[in-house]
Design a protein around this motif. Sequence first.
Motif, short mmCIF file in Angstrom:
data_model
loop_
_atom_site.label_atom_id
_atom_site.label_comp_id
_atom_site.label_asym_id
_atom_site.label_seq_id
_atom_site.Cartn_x
_atom_site.Cartn_y
_atom_site.Cartn_z
N VAL A 1 18.39 -20.76 12.38
CA VAL A 1 17.29 -21.72 12.32
C VAL A 1 16.13 -21.11 11.53
CG1 VAL A 1 15.55 -22.93 13.69
CG2 VAL A 1 17.93 -22.86 14.45
N GLY A 2 15.59 -21.89 10.59
CA GLY A 2 14.46 -21.43 9.79
C GLY A 2 14.85 -20.75 8.51
N ALA A 3 16.12 -20.30 8.39
CA ALA A 3 16.57 -19.65 7.17
C ALA A 3 17.03 -20.69 6.15
CB ALA A 3 17.71 -18.68 7.48
N VAL A 4 16.88 -20.34 4.88
CA VAL A 4 17.20 -21.28 3.80
C VAL A 4 18.69 -21.19 3.47
CG1 VAL A 4 16.80 -21.76 1.35
CG2 VAL A 4 14.87 -21.22 2.86
N GLY A 5 19.31 -22.34 3.24
CA GLY A 5 20.71 -22.38 2.85
C GLY A 5 21.02 -23.68 2.13
N GLU A 6 22.30 -23.84 1.78
CA GLU A 6 22.74 -25.07 1.13
C GLU A 6 23.25 -26.03 2.18
OE1 GLU A 6 26.04 -26.76 -2.10
OE2 GLU A 6 25.78 -24.59 -1.85
N LEU A 7 22.94 -27.32 2.00
CA LEU A 7 23.40 -28.34 2.93
C LEU A 7 24.81 -28.78 2.58
CD1 LEU A 7 22.95 -30.29 5.28
CD2 LEU A 7 21.90 -31.88 3.66
N TYR A 8 25.71 -28.66 3.55
CA TYR A 8 27.07 -29.19 3.47
C TYR A 8 27.16 -30.35 4.45
CZ TYR A 8 28.70 -24.88 1.10
OH TYR A 8 28.90 -23.83 0.23
N TYR B 1 34.51 -24.73 10.10
CA TYR B 1 34.02 -24.82 11.47
C TYR B 1 34.47 -26.11 12.16
CZ TYR B 1 31.10 -21.27 9.36
OH TYR B 1 30.67 -20.17 8.67
N GLY B 2 35.22 -26.92 11.45
CA GLY B 2 35.62 -28.21 12.00
C GLY B 2 37.08 -28.24 12.39
N ALA B 3 37.55 -29.41 12.79
CA ALA B 3 38.95 -29.60 13.17
C ALA B 3 39.84 -29.43 11.95
CB ALA B 3 39.13 -30.99 13.77
N ALA B 4 41.11 -29.16 12.20
CA ALA B 4 42.06 -28.99 11.10
C ALA B 4 42.05 -30.22 10.19
CB ALA B 4 43.46 -28.78 11.67
N GLY B 5 41.97 -29.97 8.89
CA GLY B 5 41.97 -31.06 7.92
C GLY B 5 40.61 -31.63 7.60
N SER B 6 39.58 -31.24 8.34
CA SER B 6 38.24 -31.79 8.06
C SER B 6 37.64 -31.16 6.82
CB SER B 6 37.32 -31.62 9.27
OG SER B 6 37.20 -30.26 9.63
N ARG B 7 36.79 -31.91 6.15
CA ARG B 7 36.22 -31.46 4.88
C ARG B 7 34.70 -31.53 4.91
NH1 ARG B 7 37.66 -34.91 0.34
NH2 ARG B 7 37.26 -36.54 1.87
N LEU B 8 34.10 -30.79 3.99
CA LEU B 8 32.66 -30.81 3.78
C LEU B 8 32.38 -31.15 2.32
CD1 LEU B 8 31.64 -27.48 5.57
CD2 LEU B 8 31.27 -29.79 6.46
N TYR B 9 31.28 -31.85 2.10
CA TYR B 9 30.80 -32.08 0.73
C TYR B 9 29.63 -31.15 0.46
CZ TYR B 9 28.28 -34.00 -3.20
OH TYR B 9 27.61 -34.13 -4.39
N ARG B 10 29.72 -30.38 -0.60
CA ARG B 10 28.63 -29.47 -1.00
C ARG B 10 27.56 -30.28 -1.73
NH1 ARG B 10 30.17 -23.75 -3.50
NH2 ARG B 10 27.90 -23.77 -3.27
N THR B 11 26.40 -30.44 -1.13
CA THR B 11 25.37 -31.28 -1.74
C THR B 11 24.63 -30.58 -2.87
OG1 THR B 11 23.56 -30.57 -0.29
CG2 THR B 11 24.97 -32.39 0.50
N GLY B 12 24.58 -29.21 -2.82
CA GLY B 12 23.76 -28.50 -3.78
C GLY B 12 22.28 -28.51 -3.42
N ASP B 13 21.92 -29.16 -2.32
CA ASP B 13 20.51 -29.24 -1.91
C ASP B 13 20.15 -28.07 -0.99
OD1 ASP B 13 20.01 -31.57 -3.33
OD2 ASP B 13 20.64 -32.86 -1.68
N VAL B 14 18.97 -27.55 -1.20
CA VAL B 14 18.47 -26.41 -0.42
C VAL B 14 17.64 -26.93 0.74
CG1 VAL B 14 17.08 -24.31 -0.49
CG2 VAL B 14 18.49 -24.95 -2.47
N VAL B 15 18.00 -26.49 1.95
CA VAL B 15 17.36 -27.02 3.16
C VAL B 15 17.24 -25.90 4.19
CG1 VAL B 15 18.39 -29.30 2.79
CG2 VAL B 15 19.56 -27.65 4.26
N ARG B 16 16.64 -26.26 5.34
CA ARG B 16 16.68 -25.36 6.50
C ARG B 16 16.52 -26.19 7.77
NH1 ARG B 16 11.16 -22.31 4.90
NH2 ARG B 16 9.71 -24.05 5.15
N TRP B 17 17.12 -25.68 8.84
CA TRP B 17 16.92 -26.29 10.14
C TRP B 17 15.55 -25.87 10.67
CZ3 TRP B 17 19.68 -29.99 12.33
CH2 TRP B 17 21.04 -30.13 12.01
#
Length: 384
Positions: free
Chosen positions: A326-333, A359-375
């Motif tokens: 939390v609070g650290a900068v990363g890319e949003l997936y 980190y998800g169930a088998a077969g699940s996918r993520l889209y790499r947004t390229g956007d920089v965010v933080r929680w």
Amino acid sequence: VPEAVAVEGEGFALTYGELEARSNRVARRLRALGVGVGSVVGVLLDRGPEFHAGLLGVWKAGAAFVPLDPAFPAGRLAGMLADAGAEVLLTQESYGDAVEGFAGRVVRVDGAGAAVVARESAEPLDIALDPEGLAYVIYTSGSTGRPKGVAVSHRGLANHLGWAARVLAGAGEGGGAVFSSVAFDLVVPNVWAPLLAGQRVVLLPQELDLSELGERLVAAGPFSFLKLTPGHLEVLSQQLSDEQARSLASVVVVAGEALHGSLAQRWVGLLGAGRLVNEYGPTEASVGTCVYPVPAGVGAGVVPIGAPLPGMVMRVLDEGMRVVPVGAVGELYVGGAGVARGYLGRGGLTAERFVPDPYGAAGSRLYRTGDVVRWLPSAVVEFL
């Protein structure tokens, strides 16, 4: 309630019964031309009485549609139709010049073409649709190169519209309005969510001057919800009195660009806490990923984009796809039901941007947004 108004606009009003009959006739006409499950149909129509019937007709025929903006140059329209592999184009007589080079079949829903469609039966078809099947292809703006066709499934679309019908249309009884280009997915809830709630969709004219936007919306309102860009909200700020703004819609959703605190502060002051909603979502995640109902006392900076919508997942990861604190900068997936099938005909780019979710169930996918965010500690995401 088949006699209730489903769609209305300048000089017309269609009931649910009429929309059902028209869309069934369009579907049967398309089927007669060989359109079926797996087909892609281009739709180049004004925001008028044939618009919803055309889109619904494509789905009822088992196919997917590519919504086309009449304002696009003819070359771009031809390129999108070719890239999508569209076999049929649903259009109107006034756009004859725009489709001259189209090699497929053309179905016109007005003029002489209207009589051809009208001869089809209005009885519903029995076509089974797969939730993983293609619902529509929307092209990105192409600002970073050749436009990419994002292939969105019925499951992804239904996931978003289920929320929009419950929460947005469910906030009132006045339906919604469409006044932006249908070639971009920002307008998807405006087009469909009111119908899922038994309400009405108001279609503002294709050639509407933005100087008339406030006046037109006030005359047609009040609405259950309005979804628009921060630019539209700024325009309405100049055109509406405080009372008009306050009573325009039960919920106002802002999306498409970063929402700045100064604009948000004015509208929260008028609407009250929570009635202005900041939404974020790339086209590749089926319209919307997350929302932030803007509270009173929002700061002057960029408004947070919020927490995931139902069925959606947000992960903030570093370059090694490790979760950052939390609070650290990363890319949003972005993950979940809304993740699109990929880019039509572009396997390499799809594999690069749509990746397995570690980190998800088998077969699940993520889209790499390229956007920089933080929680943020408040469990919402800040867009940087």
